[in-house]
Write a protein that holds these residues in place. Structure first.
Motif, mmCIF file in Angstrom:
data_model
loop_
_atom_site.group_PDB
_atom_site.id
_atom_site.type_symbol
_atom_site.label_atom_id
_atom_site.label_comp_id
_atom_site.label_asym_id
_atom_site.label_seq_id
_atom_site.Cartn_x
_atom_site.Cartn_y
_atom_site.Cartn_z
ATOM 1 N N GLY A 138 -3.902 -12.587 -11.656
ATOM 2 C CA GLY A 138 -3.246 -13.594 -12.474
ATOM 3 C C GLY A 138 -2.073 -13.153 -13.297
ATOM 4 O O GLY A 138 -1.422 -13.985 -13.954
ATOM 5 N N VAL A 139 -1.749 -11.854 -13.320
ATOM 6 C CA VAL A 139 -0.594 -11.396 -14.096
ATOM 7 C C VAL A 139 0.686 -11.816 -13.366
ATOM 8 O O VAL A 139 0.812 -11.599 -12.157
ATOM 9 C CB VAL A 139 -0.626 -9.863 -14.278
ATOM 10 C CG1 VAL A 139 0.608 -9.381 -15.024
ATOM 11 C CG2 VAL A 139 -1.898 -9.451 -15.033
ATOM 12 N N PRO A 140 1.661 -12.429 -14.046
ATOM 13 C CA PRO A 140 2.891 -12.894 -13.392
ATOM 14 C C PRO A 140 3.659 -11.752 -12.729
ATOM 15 O O PRO A 140 3.694 -10.628 -13.260
ATOM 16 C CB PRO A 140 3.700 -13.497 -14.542
ATOM 17 C CG PRO A 140 2.707 -13.791 -15.611
ATOM 18 C CD PRO A 140 1.640 -12.758 -15.485
ATOM 19 N N PRO A 141 4.287 -11.997 -11.574
ATOM 20 C CA PRO A 141 4.995 -10.928 -10.849
ATOM 21 C C PRO A 141 6.139 -10.314 -11.637
ATOM 22 O O PRO A 141 6.510 -9.164 -11.395
ATOM 23 C CB PRO A 141 5.496 -11.632 -9.579
ATOM 24 C CG PRO A 141 5.426 -13.091 -9.860
ATOM 25 C CD PRO A 141 4.309 -13.279 -10.831
ATOM 26 N N TRP A 148 -0.622 -4.939 -24.124
ATOM 27 C CA TRP A 148 -0.286 -6.272 -24.636
ATOM 28 C C TRP A 148 -1.502 -7.180 -24.632
ATOM 29 O O TRP A 148 -2.505 -6.901 -23.981
ATOM 30 C CB TRP A 148 0.880 -6.851 -23.850
ATOM 31 C CG TRP A 148 0.639 -7.818 -22.707
ATOM 32 C CD1 TRP A 148 1.066 -9.112 -22.638
ATOM 33 C CD2 TRP A 148 -0.012 -7.579 -21.449
ATOM 34 N NE1 TRP A 148 0.724 -9.678 -21.430
ATOM 35 C CE2 TRP A 148 0.066 -8.760 -20.690
ATOM 36 C CE3 TRP A 148 -0.675 -6.474 -20.888
ATOM 37 C CZ2 TRP A 148 -0.494 -8.882 -19.404
ATOM 38 C CZ3 TRP A 148 -1.226 -6.587 -19.621
ATOM 39 C CH2 TRP A 148 -1.124 -7.771 -18.901
ATOM 40 N N ASN A 149 -1.411 -8.240 -25.406
ATOM 41 C CA ASN A 149 -2.498 -9.220 -25.499
ATOM 42 C C ASN A 149 -1.869 -10.601 -25.514
ATOM 43 O O ASN A 149 -1.566 -11.151 -26.569
ATOM 44 C CB ASN A 149 -3.323 -8.993 -26.767
ATOM 45 C CG ASN A 149 -4.357 -10.098 -26.983
ATOM 46 O OD1 ASN A 149 -4.737 -10.791 -26.046
ATOM 47 N ND2 ASN A 149 -4.796 -10.261 -28.221
ATOM 48 N N ALA A 150 -1.607 -11.116 -24.318
ATOM 49 C CA ALA A 150 -1.033 -12.455 -24.205
ATOM 50 C C ALA A 150 -2.078 -13.379 -23.618
ATOM 51 O O ALA A 150 -2.629 -13.101 -22.549
ATOM 52 C CB ALA A 150 0.210 -12.416 -23.313
ATOM 53 N N HIS A 151 -2.377 -14.443 -24.299
ATOM 54 C CA HIS A 151 -3.368 -15.388 -23.808
ATOM 55 C C HIS A 151 -2.716 -16.341 -22.799
ATOM 56 O O HIS A 151 -1.503 -16.401 -22.653
ATOM 57 C CB HIS A 151 -3.973 -16.168 -24.966
ATOM 58 C CG HIS A 151 -4.837 -15.317 -25.851
ATOM 59 N ND1 HIS A 151 -5.629 -15.834 -26.843
ATOM 60 C CD2 HIS A 151 -5.050 -13.973 -25.874
ATOM 61 C CE1 HIS A 151 -6.277 -14.854 -27.454
ATOM 62 N NE2 HIS A 151 -5.934 -13.725 -26.892
ATOM 63 N N GLY A 152 -3.539 -17.084 -22.083
ATOM 64 C CA GLY A 152 -3.016 -18.074 -21.145
ATOM 65 C C GLY A 152 -2.606 -17.459 -19.825
ATOM 66 O O GLY A 152 -3.303 -16.623 -19.254
ATOM 67 N N ARG A 153 -1.423 -17.817 -19.343
ATOM 68 C CA ARG A 153 -1.041 -17.510 -17.968
ATOM 69 C C ARG A 153 -0.697 -16.050 -17.712
ATOM 70 O O ARG A 153 -0.567 -15.638 -16.564
ATOM 71 C CB ARG A 153 0.151 -18.393 -17.575
ATOM 72 C CG ARG A 153 -0.199 -19.875 -17.541
ATOM 73 C CD ARG A 153 0.990 -20.710 -17.099
ATOM 74 N NE ARG A 153 0.652 -22.131 -17.064
ATOM 75 C CZ ARG A 153 1.511 -23.086 -16.721
ATOM 76 N NH1 ARG A 153 2.760 -22.761 -16.400
ATOM 77 N NH2 ARG A 153 1.135 -24.341 -16.715
ATOM 78 N N GLN A 154 -0.538 -15.245 -18.743
ATOM 79 C CA GLN A 154 -0.207 -13.847 -18.494
ATOM 80 C C GLN A 154 -1.415 -13.002 -18.087
ATOM 81 O O GLN A 154 -1.264 -11.889 -17.596
ATOM 82 C CB GLN A 154 0.484 -13.231 -19.710
ATOM 83 C CG GLN A 154 1.899 -13.746 -19.889
ATOM 84 C CD GLN A 154 2.741 -12.820 -20.750
ATOM 85 O OE1 GLN A 154 2.402 -11.660 -20.975
ATOM 86 N NE2 GLN A 154 3.852 -13.333 -21.238
ATOM 87 N N ALA A 155 -2.602 -13.521 -18.290
ATOM 88 C CA ALA A 155 -3.836 -12.871 -17.815
ATOM 89 C C ALA A 155 -3.967 -11.424 -18.274
ATOM 90 O O ALA A 155 -4.369 -10.539 -17.515
ATOM 91 C CB ALA A 155 -3.921 -12.944 -16.287
ATOM 92 N N SER A 156 -3.654 -11.166 -19.532
ATOM 93 C CA SER A 156 -3.802 -9.792 -20.022
ATOM 94 C C SER A 156 -5.263 -9.351 -20.033
ATOM 95 O O SER A 156 -5.552 -8.147 -20.056
ATOM 96 C CB SER A 156 -3.208 -9.659 -21.434
ATOM 97 O OG SER A 156 -3.881 -10.475 -22.360
#
Length: 637
Positions: free
Chosen positions: A586-589, A606-614
């Motif tokens: 799920g991490v963006p390309p 990093w700790n990004a919620h939502g679409r970045q799938a950290s």
């Protein structure tokens, strides 16, 4: 924490404790000041890698010097001086040792890291003190590290305190929590954990149950019976193997009660598991929320909480944990009564599971978030063997021994190499069985032969140290997946099995050295030159994880970043680790790294919620944390 820090015995220990008090009470700003260097100290260079906390005097000490060729940092080349390296005293810069660098495989580039490099062996340095490595030609140095017999003891205390911060329904108040990480009891409000309802009957008040307590499983604040297995068994095994490592002064509310604080933490989780068990021995599966919402801090989350009903996977998971806990608690003065209760609960759970007409593998409909807590049928049957082993140990009843004899080959060590690289509690329980007076001789022989064969296979690169990995801690390419640090720690555990059970005694030093290299890797000897634990600057780290996926330590909150926010995350959370499947998970390309990297560089702080799938990279969990405690405690005297 403050109370315990002031108990330092020696002058040096007291001075260190007072420094830690000042740092922890003042948040990350003081941590930054503490990590800054004296102007007379040479510049730090992240290509010269050591365990940033240090080494015990008589242990092997080998630094790694790296130069990148592939990955996001390919242009960041480093050529060390050709005249060798010094070990210098951090106090007065005096040279205490000098030696040559050894090129790793003649300058080859390692595929899993994309780096080439050198090894520098300074094992001969044994005198306690603070040191750094120095490149005379380049005028650069490593992180400062300590040599001390008790160098890992503060880390063990910090790692154990993570479980306190993961407690649900418990006030994190001073002096037990630092001012930065105080919080009211989470999920103690209306329709929350003290009166959670069945997700199948959310409006039915008669379904409400008190399911308070327990640990948050990971970065989310849900609680899972099945996911608890790895953590509970690993902590109990850690205590059985190294009881002297665990003290009663970690700084939690139970400290000073005469019971090692590790067991107090396990009891916090066990008490919740008891609430999840029904009178007939069956167990509920999990407790949590139905939608993602901010929980920073956890007490701010006012959502209603729900539970998922009974499931055979939870029933046998609980039975195994109760049996193992009963075994351990019965050896601790004052806990015998609790041990007897857990023995009864374990037997009821085992019977409920074995009498069930089928294995339930689809109980979790995902209406309660987040992880799918279901367990497949073969794993449930394997867990029944774990439960039977500990039940036989505490009851002596032949029926449990018969169950072990009939089913022990179902466990993963008989179907995979590396013994305990997955489901470490399976391998741990099998080896424990071989110590029992009533163990079946054929089963015992079969287990030990399988373990010895596993350790004797050099081609797997699991046991001992070879030159397969520049960073001295080989992990197979396929194991750089979600939670890879768990597998790395399990490899260490498989090595520690050998001296723990007196197997291949001639190689005991080699096996322990491999486990130590795992700690060194997590403490900074890796391609990032970073300690894979949150906010460890107060304990001496030069470069540490600053962010971890967590609802509490959310982006933009005062806990989001150890260097940039007011407090940063609490110290000591071990993060998931590099994940070469980041894109698939799920991490963006466009996020490089972790995407498009050699496996060891598939990480991002990093700790990004939502679409970045950290969460697929930086999320901590109680299982990873417990595995770290198990390995680390073997080196704490």
């Amino acid at each position: 924490m403050i109370k315990n820090a002031r108990k330092g015995g020696s002058g040096a220990g007291l001075a260190l404790a007072l420094v830690l008090v000042g740092v922890l009470c003042s948040g990350s700003a003081v941590a930054r000041t503490t990590a800054s260097q004296n102007p007379s100290t040479p510049p730090f260079d992240p290509h010269i890698l050591v365990d940033q906390f240090g080494y015990r005097p008589t242990d092997p000490k080998v630094a790694v010097i790296r130069t990148p060729h592939r990955g996001f940092d390919a242009g960041d080349r480093f050529a060390p001086g050709r005249t060798g390296y010094d070990v210098r005293s951090a106090a007065n810069h005096r040279v205490v040792f000098s030696g040559p660098l050894q090129p790793w495989r003649g300058g080859a580039v390692q595929p899993s890291s994309g780096d080439s490099g050198w090894w520098f062996d300074f094992t001969r340095v044994r005198e306690p003190g603070a040191y750094y490595l120095f490149d005379r030609e380049r005028g650069r140095r490593s992180a400062v590290f300590r040599i001390d017999r008790a160098v890992y003891a503060p880390l063990l205390r910090t790692a154990l305190r993570v479980f306190f911060y993961q407690r649900s329904g418990c006030a994190k108040s001073q002096p037990f929590a630092d001012a930065c990480w105080t919080d009211s009891p989470a999920y103690a409000g209306k329709l929350q954990d003290t009166e959670a309802r069945d997700i199948r009957r959310p409006k039915d008040a008669s379904s409400a149950r008190d399911l308070s307590g327990g640990w948050f499983d990971a970065g989310d604040t849900n609680k899972y019976v099945t996911f608890a297995s790895g953590a509970v068994h690993s902590l109990l095994t850690a205590y059985l193997r190294a009881p002297g490592a665990f003290t009663d002064d970690v700084g939690i509310p139970e400290s000073g009660n005469g019971v090692p604080d590790l067991l107090d933490e396990v009891l916090w989780q066990i008490d919740w598991l008891k609430k999840m068990q029904n009178k007939d021995g069956t167990s509920l599966l999990k407790v949590g929320v139905t939608r993602h919402a901010p929980a920073s801090p956890p007490s701010s989350d006012r959502q209603a909480r729900y539970y998922v009903g009974t499931c055979t996977s939870a029933t046998i998971s609980s039975a195994a944990m109760f049996a193992h806990a009963a075994l351990v608690l019965d050896r601790v003065h004052g806990l015998e009564r609790q041990a007897r209760d857990l023995r009864r609960r374990a037997a009821r759970g085992f019977d409920a599971f074995t009498e069930s007409p089928r294995r339930e593998t689809d109980c979790d409909e995902q209406k309660v978030l987040s992880g799918d807590a279901d367990v497949d049928a073969p794993t449930q049957d394997a867990l029944s063997v774990v439960a039977a082993i500990y039940l036989f140990a505490i009851t002596g009843e032949p029926r449990f021994n018969i169950h072990v004899k009939a089913n022990y080959r179902r466990l993963r060590p008989f179907h995979d190499f590396g013994w305990s690289r997955y489901d470490a509690h399976f391998g741990d329980s099998l080896l424990f069985y071989t110590t029992l007076a009533g163990a079946d001789p054929d089963v015992k022989r079969s287990i030990l032969e399988a373990k010895l064969a596993d350790a004797g296979s050099a081609k797997t690169h699991v046991y001992g140290i070879d030159d397969e990995d520049l960073y001295r801690n080989y992990l197979h390419r396929e194991q750089y997946h979600w939670g890879s640090n768990t597998i790395r720690l399990n490899y260490a555990g498989s090595n520690l099995d050998m001296p723990a059970f007196g197997l291949m005694p001639g190689r005991a030093t080699e096996f322990r050295a491999r486990a130590l290299e795992t700690l060194h890797y997590l403490h900074g000897v890796n391609p990032f030159g970073m300690v894979y634990m949150t906010n460890m600057y107060p304990l001496g780290a030069t470069r540490s994880v600053n962010e971890a996926f967590s609802q509490w330590f959310a982006p933009g909150s005062r806990w989001s970043n150890a260097l940039e926010s007011e407090c940063g995350p609490a110290p000591g959370f071990v993060t998931g680790g590099p994940n070469a499947s980041a894109l698939k998970d799920g991490v963006p390309p466009a996020l490089v790294p972790p995407v498009g990297q050699p496996p060891q560089k598939s990480y991002r702080d990093w700790n990004a919620h939502g679409r970045q799938a950290s969460y697929s990279i930086t999320e901590p969990s109680i299982s990873i944390q417990a595995n770290y405690v198990k390995v680390l405690s073997s080196f704490v005297e």
